[in-house]
Design a protein around this motif. Sequence first.
Motif, PDB file in Angstrom:
ATOM      1  N   THR A  18       0.820  -1.204   0.000  1.00 32.15           N
ATOM      2  CA  THR A  18       0.000   0.000   0.000  1.00 32.15           C
ATOM      3  C   THR A  18       0.859   1.261   0.000  1.00 32.15           C
ATOM      4  OG1 THR A  18      -1.750  -1.161   1.203  1.00 32.15           O
ATOM      5  CG2 THR A  18      -1.826   1.247   1.217  1.00 32.15           C
ATOM      6  N   VAL A  39      -3.711   6.451 -11.895  1.00 34.62           N
ATOM      7  CA  VAL A  39      -4.390   5.347 -11.222  1.00 34.62           C
ATOM      8  C   VAL A  39      -5.714   5.040 -11.927  1.00 34.62           C
ATOM      9  CG1 VAL A  39      -5.586   4.692  -9.096  1.00 34.62           C
ATOM     10  CG2 VAL A  39      -3.283   5.659  -8.990  1.00 34.62           C
ATOM     11  N   GLY A  51      -8.299   1.705  -3.787  1.00 34.02           N
ATOM     12  CA  GLY A  51      -7.905   2.794  -2.911  1.00 34.02           C
ATOM     13  C   GLY A  51      -8.635   2.714  -1.590  1.00 34.02           C
ATOM     14  N   TYR A  59      -3.281   3.362  -2.045  1.00 32.83           N
ATOM     15  CA  TYR A  59      -3.572   2.473  -3.161  1.00 32.83           C
ATOM     16  C   TYR A  59      -2.858   1.133  -2.951  1.00 32.83           C
ATOM     17  CZ  TYR A  59      -5.424   6.553  -5.573  1.00 32.83           C
ATOM     18  OH  TYR A  59      -6.163   7.650  -5.917  1.00 32.83           O
TER      19      TYR A  59
END
Length: 317
Positions: A18, A39, A51, A59
């Motif tokens: 992440t 993204v 997300g 993300y």
Amino acid sequence: MKSSRLLSILLLLQTRGTMTAARLAEELEVSVRTVYRDVEALAAAGVPLYGDAGHRGGYRLLEGHRSRLTGLFAREAEALVLAGLPVAADGLGLGGHFADAHLKLRAALPEPLREHVDRLRTRFHIDAAGWYAEETEAPFLPEVAEALRTGRVLAVRYRRWREPSEVDRRLAPYGLVLKAGRWYLVAGPGPRTYRVDQILALTATDEEAVVPEGFDLAAHWRASQADFHTRLHQGEALVRISPRGAARLTGAAARALAASGPPEPDGWTRAVLPVESPDHALGLLLGLGEEVEVLGPEELRDRIAATVRTLAARYGT
């Protein structure tokens, strides 16, 4: 280039887990708004990217997702090949693994790029040893490297410069450094630095080696080197030196001379040179012969004068 940036985002999330938009923007040196757009483009292309909101959000890729993208740009392939020059792999006991990894990398490249990096490998060679240093054997280097990989404490018998010259130590390995052809082990407690070629016997224990949280090997090495050089040159010598003498200075003395003022009318330069000790200063400055005049300290000037008188008397006959 957007396609390269999209691939970078994908690989960053794949390798680091992440990441926030701000962190991605910092890594890619773009704006956060650009990250948002990239993204969205990845999600539209079918990449399973999600997300999470909140303080710990960011993300991430769907768990288990792995990209099979293997494309490399020419400069990236060059960097990998040159970084992989086998200067250290053999000593660490990884020579065979290095050859296998290079073979796999080569096989993944398209033919034109493969020929290019093959040619590049023949144009670069690293010889880490100094010109006047004798080749040193470090027979326990592979065992030390294995202890680092497995996180185990080492029981070693070590040769040092002061008495008693041979001591027994239990070392928690933090990292290995290759410096001027010699391997050094940074280990706890301390941490302290040990020359691997001075290890006389070694046994890997079952005790887990705990590396302090946040320990940065490269930063520690830079700091210890700076401290070493600070302690090494604790004396000073005031000199006048000719251009020919200046050209023969190296290291800290050459840097000090370069930081000095402009030459005097006769072409000689007045400078304060750092020295390790009176004996080191005597040898350094006598070696420059008539190309240098020592102005201070007075004790050093007197020692040089006395040495010159002794030499004159010895060779006068």
